[in-house]
Design a protein around this motif. Sequence first.
Motif, mmCIF file in Angstrom:
data_model
loop_
_atom_site.group_PDB
_atom_site.id
_atom_site.type_symbol
_atom_site.label_atom_id
_atom_site.label_comp_id
_atom_site.label_asym_id
_atom_site.label_seq_id
_atom_site.Cartn_x
_atom_site.Cartn_y
_atom_site.Cartn_z
ATOM 1 N N ASP A 150 11.181 3.674 -1.909
ATOM 2 C CA ASP A 150 9.856 4.305 -1.819
ATOM 3 C C ASP A 150 9.663 5.328 -2.939
ATOM 4 O O ASP A 150 8.580 5.414 -3.533
ATOM 5 C CB ASP A 150 9.692 4.989 -0.457
ATOM 6 C CG ASP A 150 9.629 3.976 0.682
ATOM 7 O OD1 ASP A 150 9.355 2.790 0.393
ATOM 8 O OD2 ASP A 150 9.863 4.361 1.846
ATOM 9 N N GLU A 163 9.078 3.533 -6.172
ATOM 10 C CA GLU A 163 7.731 2.950 -6.178
ATOM 11 C C GLU A 163 6.690 4.003 -6.541
ATOM 12 O O GLU A 163 5.795 3.755 -7.366
ATOM 13 C CB GLU A 163 7.420 2.351 -4.804
ATOM 14 C CG GLU A 163 6.042 1.712 -4.738
ATOM 15 C CD GLU A 163 5.697 1.218 -3.342
ATOM 16 O OE1 GLU A 163 4.511 0.892 -3.115
ATOM 17 O OE2 GLU A 163 6.599 1.176 -2.482
ATOM 18 N N ALA A 205 1.012 -2.844 -7.375
ATOM 19 C CA ALA A 205 0.775 -2.544 -5.955
ATOM 20 C C ALA A 205 0.607 -3.823 -5.146
ATOM 21 O O ALA A 205 1.129 -3.944 -4.028
ATOM 22 C CB ALA A 205 -0.462 -1.658 -5.816
ATOM 23 N N SER A 216 3.138 -5.523 -2.187
ATOM 24 C CA SER A 216 2.541 -5.594 -0.844
ATOM 25 C C SER A 216 2.228 -7.028 -0.408
ATOM 26 O O SER A 216 1.813 -7.252 0.729
ATOM 27 C CB SER A 216 1.254 -4.759 -0.785
ATOM 28 O OG SER A 216 0.300 -5.251 -1.706
ATOM 29 N N THR A 217 2.433 -8.012 -1.315
ATOM 30 C CA THR A 217 2.190 -9.417 -0.949
ATOM 31 C C THR A 217 3.412 -10.304 -1.167
ATOM 32 O O THR A 217 3.488 -11.391 -0.593
ATOM 33 C CB THR A 217 1.034 -10.015 -1.775
ATOM 34 O OG1 THR A 217 1.393 -9.996 -3.166
ATOM 35 C CG2 THR A 217 -0.254 -9.240 -1.563
ATOM 36 N N GLU A 274 -2.171 -3.130 3.886
ATOM 37 C CA GLU A 274 -2.094 -2.398 2.613
ATOM 38 C C GLU A 274 -2.522 -3.279 1.442
ATOM 39 O O GLU A 274 -3.105 -2.796 0.465
ATOM 40 C CB GLU A 274 -0.676 -1.864 2.390
ATOM 41 C CG GLU A 274 0.408 -2.935 2.375
ATOM 42 C CD GLU A 274 1.803 -2.344 2.301
ATOM 43 O OE1 GLU A 274 2.142 -1.772 1.249
ATOM 44 O OE2 GLU A 274 2.538 -2.448 3.294
ATOM 45 N N ALA A 275 -2.269 -4.588 1.535
ATOM 46 C CA ALA A 275 -2.691 -5.504 0.475
ATOM 47 C C ALA A 275 -4.215 -5.646 0.467
ATOM 48 O O ALA A 275 -4.842 -5.713 -0.598
ATOM 49 C CB ALA A 275 -2.029 -6.859 0.663
ATOM 50 N N ALA A 300 -5.663 -2.679 -1.216
ATOM 51 C CA ALA A 300 -5.454 -2.737 -2.663
ATOM 52 C C ALA A 300 -6.480 -3.654 -3.324
ATOM 53 O O ALA A 300 -7.005 -3.348 -4.405
ATOM 54 C CB ALA A 300 -4.038 -3.226 -2.963
ATOM 55 N N THR A 302 10.000 -6.702 -6.861
ATOM 56 C CA THR A 302 8.937 -6.402 -5.894
ATOM 57 C C THR A 302 8.937 -7.438 -4.767
ATOM 58 O O THR A 302 8.619 -7.117 -3.624
ATOM 59 C CB THR A 302 7.558 -6.409 -6.582
ATOM 60 O OG1 THR A 302 7.344 -7.688 -7.213
ATOM 61 C CG2 THR A 302 7.472 -5.315 -7.637
ATOM 62 N N PHE A 357 9.460 -6.578 -0.862
ATOM 63 C CA PHE A 357 8.486 -6.970 0.164
ATOM 64 C C PHE A 357 9.195 -7.624 1.348
ATOM 65 O O PHE A 357 8.917 -7.312 2.512
ATOM 66 C CB PHE A 357 7.463 -7.933 -0.442
ATOM 67 C CG PHE A 357 6.553 -8.570 0.576
ATOM 68 C CD1 PHE A 357 5.505 -7.860 1.140
ATOM 69 C CD2 PHE A 357 6.759 -9.881 0.986
ATOM 70 C CE1 PHE A 357 4.672 -8.444 2.088
ATOM 71 C CE2 PHE A 357 5.935 -10.477 1.926
ATOM 72 C CZ PHE A 357 4.887 -9.757 2.481
ATOM 73 N N ARG A 392 10.888 -5.055 3.527
ATOM 74 C CA ARG A 392 9.983 -4.285 4.387
ATOM 75 C C ARG A 392 9.490 -5.113 5.566
ATOM 76 O O ARG A 392 9.330 -4.595 6.677
ATOM 77 C CB ARG A 392 8.803 -3.782 3.558
ATOM 78 C CG ARG A 392 9.233 -2.766 2.524
ATOM 79 C CD ARG A 392 8.105 -2.357 1.614
ATOM 80 N NE ARG A 392 8.598 -1.473 0.563
ATOM 81 C CZ ARG A 392 7.824 -0.914 -0.354
ATOM 82 N NH1 ARG A 392 6.520 -1.143 -0.350
ATOM 83 N NH2 ARG A 392 8.340 -0.131 -1.275
#
Length: 438
Positions: A244, A247, A267, A271-272, A314-315, A318, A358, A362, A365
């Motif tokens: 985090d 990031e 971002a 997030s994807t 969150e995606a 964005a 990334t 993802f 998470r």
Amino acid sequence: MAATIPRGIRVIDWKNADKSRSIRYRVRVERGDFVVDRSFSDLERAKLFLEDTKTPQGRLLIAQGRDRASLVVDEVERLAAEFIKEGRCTLSHAIDSYLRAYVNGKLESEVDKERVTAKAAKARLEFCKTVRVPYIKPGHVVPSGPLASLRQFAKGYDEKPIGDFYIDDLTEQETTEYINARLRAGKANSTIKRDIYALQSVVNKLRYTDNKAWKRLNGYNPFVQADKSKLKGGERRRRRIISDAEEEALLAELRKCRNPEMPMIFALAISTGMRRAELLGLRWSQVDLDRGVIHLNADQTKASEDRMVILLPEAREAFKAIPQVDDRVFHYKIEGFKTNFQRVLKRAGLTDIHMHDTRRSFISRVLKNITASPVAIADMVGARSVSNLERRTIDRIRQHEMIEAGAIKTEQELRWTVQHKDGQTTSRYANLAPERTE
């Protein structure tokens, strides 16, 4: 100064068929049952033939018609002879045919993924042609058995680019020497594997690019037969996950870029779980924010199959922050984004981060916060093989969590610790009976 005529070679005045006269060199040898009488138009070939008569291996080659004097011909005659042999082609010719048929047309493609992949494939195959491999010249005995390890000291030992070999002359020995040459150059096992698989494909595609050459091979592919045992293991797979704090630091540096798309791309990637090429080739017509999904076409994905990407909250947020100028979501080319991203990483002091990290972050998470189902995660990130995703990424993330916790809580964690592939193996070691008391 006249050339010295070795003992055993006789100069004769030769009468040709057109009644002209010329000098020829005669070699006549009688050794027990071995009797041979040959004449040659040049002295060098006569010397080679005489040398071959002096060794058992040479006499065997003479009996088979494979002695050096029979194989050494004028260069022009050799090229002419090879040209008229129907279906013969060098590896370089096969690579050029493959590039024309499958790669060159994509070098100017408007699809970033196609263009970058084509450039990489062309560069790889063009380099492969130049790798020099050792071989034994025709007419010389190839060492075998205990002498195979002394091949470099044998008569006729030489090196040349693998692209200069005729494909039907290539054996598993030359293709294995290619692997050895790349290993000596310090190349990673994965790089050499990609070379070999690319060259395998070049030979297999001869059935379409040069059918006569393919028929001559009769289904034989020398790169399939190469000894790949040296390429097994020995490599550590990347396990990097972006924290985090990293990031936030990276996003702060990306926001300083003149192009506002840089932080947006990062971002969305984290997030994807989408790949870089998938994001940069994305169109607004593929994004459905109401349903929270993205529809990727087959030519945009690594597996070359349509895929639906699920957008987490969150995606979605964005995406809402991105201005819609035209149908393209982002206007970066892959090459330009890659260069700028490296500069930003350097400024932020985070040079150990790759854009593909990334995707791993993802997945990590999702595992922690949403679901532990490999099937659900594979569907989210578009992984073609659930088992590969579980083995290469999910299992490693869970192992890291186990180490952090300092405890073994599940049977799966126990199998990771003792390196058992399945529960059946562990059951052979298990003994859950109570301990005996005295």
